[in-house]
Design an enzyme around this catalytic site. Structure first.
Site, PDB file in Angstrom:
ATOM      1  N   ASP A  94      47.554  43.224  39.529  1.00  0.00           N
ATOM      2  CA  ASP A  94      46.729  42.929  40.827  1.00  0.00           C
ATOM      3  C   ASP A  94      47.515  42.276  41.704  1.00  0.00           C
ATOM      4  O   ASP A  94      47.678  41.027  41.408  1.00  0.00           O
ATOM      5  CB  ASP A  94      45.177  42.154  40.170  1.00  0.00           C
ATOM      6  CG  ASP A  94      44.656  41.687  41.507  1.00  0.00           C
ATOM      7  OD1 ASP A  94      44.500  42.362  42.364  1.00  0.00           O
ATOM      8  OD2 ASP A  94      43.945  40.794  41.239  1.00  0.00           O
ATOM      9  N   ASP A 276      46.292  45.752  48.166  1.00  0.00           N
ATOM     10  CA  ASP A 276      45.605  45.163  47.062  1.00  0.00           C
ATOM     11  C   ASP A 276      45.579  46.175  46.087  1.00  0.00           C
ATOM     12  O   ASP A 276      44.327  46.806  45.894  1.00  0.00           O
ATOM     13  CB  ASP A 276      44.354  44.526  47.169  1.00  0.00           C
ATOM     14  CG  ASP A 276      43.631  43.872  46.108  1.00  0.00           C
ATOM     15  OD1 ASP A 276      44.403  43.804  45.250  1.00  0.00           O
ATOM     16  OD2 ASP A 276      42.509  43.560  46.440  1.00  0.00           O
TER      17      ASP A 276
END
Length: 383
Positions: A94, A276
């Site tokens: 992430d 992201d």
């Protein structure tokens, strides 16, 4: 800039470059929809992707920065191991957070019982720190402790890595999530106090050829990869465009505008965006998202979702993100997905923050390079 970078062909074994395959799984949103539980989720929880990025809120937010808040829309994960002998975990890589976090054997929650849990007593290299961890988020509270152990990422062995071990996880919804934990690839200042992120430790321990990593996300279940320490030119075509990082926390960049059908529909006068990997959608402020949905012909549905006519996808316009003067078109094939036989959804979602979140929908189209040595992001057309 090319000579500074290590370019590896897919077949070549480059020293200091490590590839870790990612699997594309089913999103929790789709699992809950199939079980007819999505309505229940939205009845009980205010879901806002933006709460993952607290500095995006001009007046602050009361929600802590915990990526598990956004499990509804996560779909790529890979396997790491922790401890000696190794205990395996499926984690989300992430770029929107910086901590490593897995469930522990001392967590009685149902969500922990349905996932792999770390057992410190089974690892000869585990050390306790005496530190505790408490993270509040939309579905309740995660309690945990901070430990230290060896973390193995593909062939990279990261010794004395601090990581979070959950001792309580809230809510029934985490039971259905397909991964066990999170491995954050953001900058160190997003990490819990005093914790050095995994990527920084890999660099500090001289395990990588270059202080960067790159990500290729496939539309298929298999074939996605995160590459530590290098760039693989077999995954993209044409030039790499480099964009300076505007805030060293998330991988945040300045965006010029968003265009549909030659009209500027959002981000007028410029805005901030983050790349992201931990969010599957493209999200942004409500007015901009509304304009995009309207421009592409998407209709408001339940739960903030927007539907599109499956048969008209081929005729729908590109959404063009203009970044540093370069246009990055994303086609309707890329920004829509099919739920079932007759239902197709738009992958744009609003958030109450003022950041644009360019998630997997964008990264599938553009191979993304996260260059910490030069604090920049590289984007190239994925193959």
């Amino acid at each position: 800039m090319w000579p500074l970078l290590l370019l590896c062909a897919a077949s070549a074994l480059c020293q200091g470059v490590t590839r870790l395959p990612l699997e594309r799984g089913k999103k929790l949103r789709d699992v809950l929809r199939e079980k007819d539980l999505l309505h229940q989720f939205f009845q009980h929880h205010h879901y806002d992707i933006g709460t993952k990025f607290p500095h995006a809120f001009p007046n602050g937010t009361r929600v802590a920065t915990e990526p598990l808040l956004n499990t509804l829309d996560v779909e790529y994960y890979g396997t790491i191991s922790i401890g000696t002998p190794p205990q395996d975990f499926s984690v989300v890589f992430d770029t929107g957070s910086s901590d490593l976090w897995v469930p522990s054997v001392s967590c009685p929650s149902l969500a922990c019982r349905t996932h792999q849990v770390f057992d410190p007593s089974q690892s000869s290299t585990y050390k306790s720190t005496g530190l505790s961890l408490s993270i509040h988020y939309g579905t309740g509270e995660m309690e945990g402790i901070v430990g230290s152990d060896t973390v193995t990422v593909a062939s990279l062995v990261d010794t004395n890595q601090l990581f979070g071990l959950s001792t309580a996880e809230p809510g029934q919804f985490f039971v259905d999530v397909q991964f066990d934990g999170i491995l954050g690839l953001g900058y160190p200042n997003l990490a819990a106090d005093g914790v050095t992120p995994v990527f920084d430790n890999l660099v500090n321990q001289s395990l990588l050829q270059e202080n960067l990593f790159s990500v290729y996300l496939s539309r298929d279940t298999e074939g996605s990869v995160v590459i530590f320490g290098g760039i693989d030119e077999s995954y993209f075509t044409g030039p790499i465009n480099w964009i300076p990082v505007s805030y060293q926390g998330y991988w945040q960049i300045s965006m010029d505008s968003i265009i549909v059908n030659s009209q500027e529909v959002a981000c007028a006068g410029g805005c901030q965006a983050i790349i992201d990997t931990g969010t599957s959608l493209v999200a942004g402020p409500p007015s901009g998202i509304r304009n995009i949905q309207s421009a592409v012909g998407a209709r408001q549905g339940e739960y903030g979702e927007h539907s599109v006519n499956c048969s008209s996808i081929a005729a729908m316009p590109d959404v063009i993100f203009v970044i540093d003067g370069v246009q990055y078109p994303v086609s309707a094939m890329a920004y829509t997905e099919q739920n079932n036989q007759e239902s197709c959804m738009s992958s744009f979602q609003d958030t109450s923050g003022d950041l644009w979140i360019l998630g997997d929908v964008f990264i599938r189209v553009y191979y993304s390079i996260f260059d910490r040595a030069n604090n920049r992001v590289g984007l190239a057309k994925a193959v």
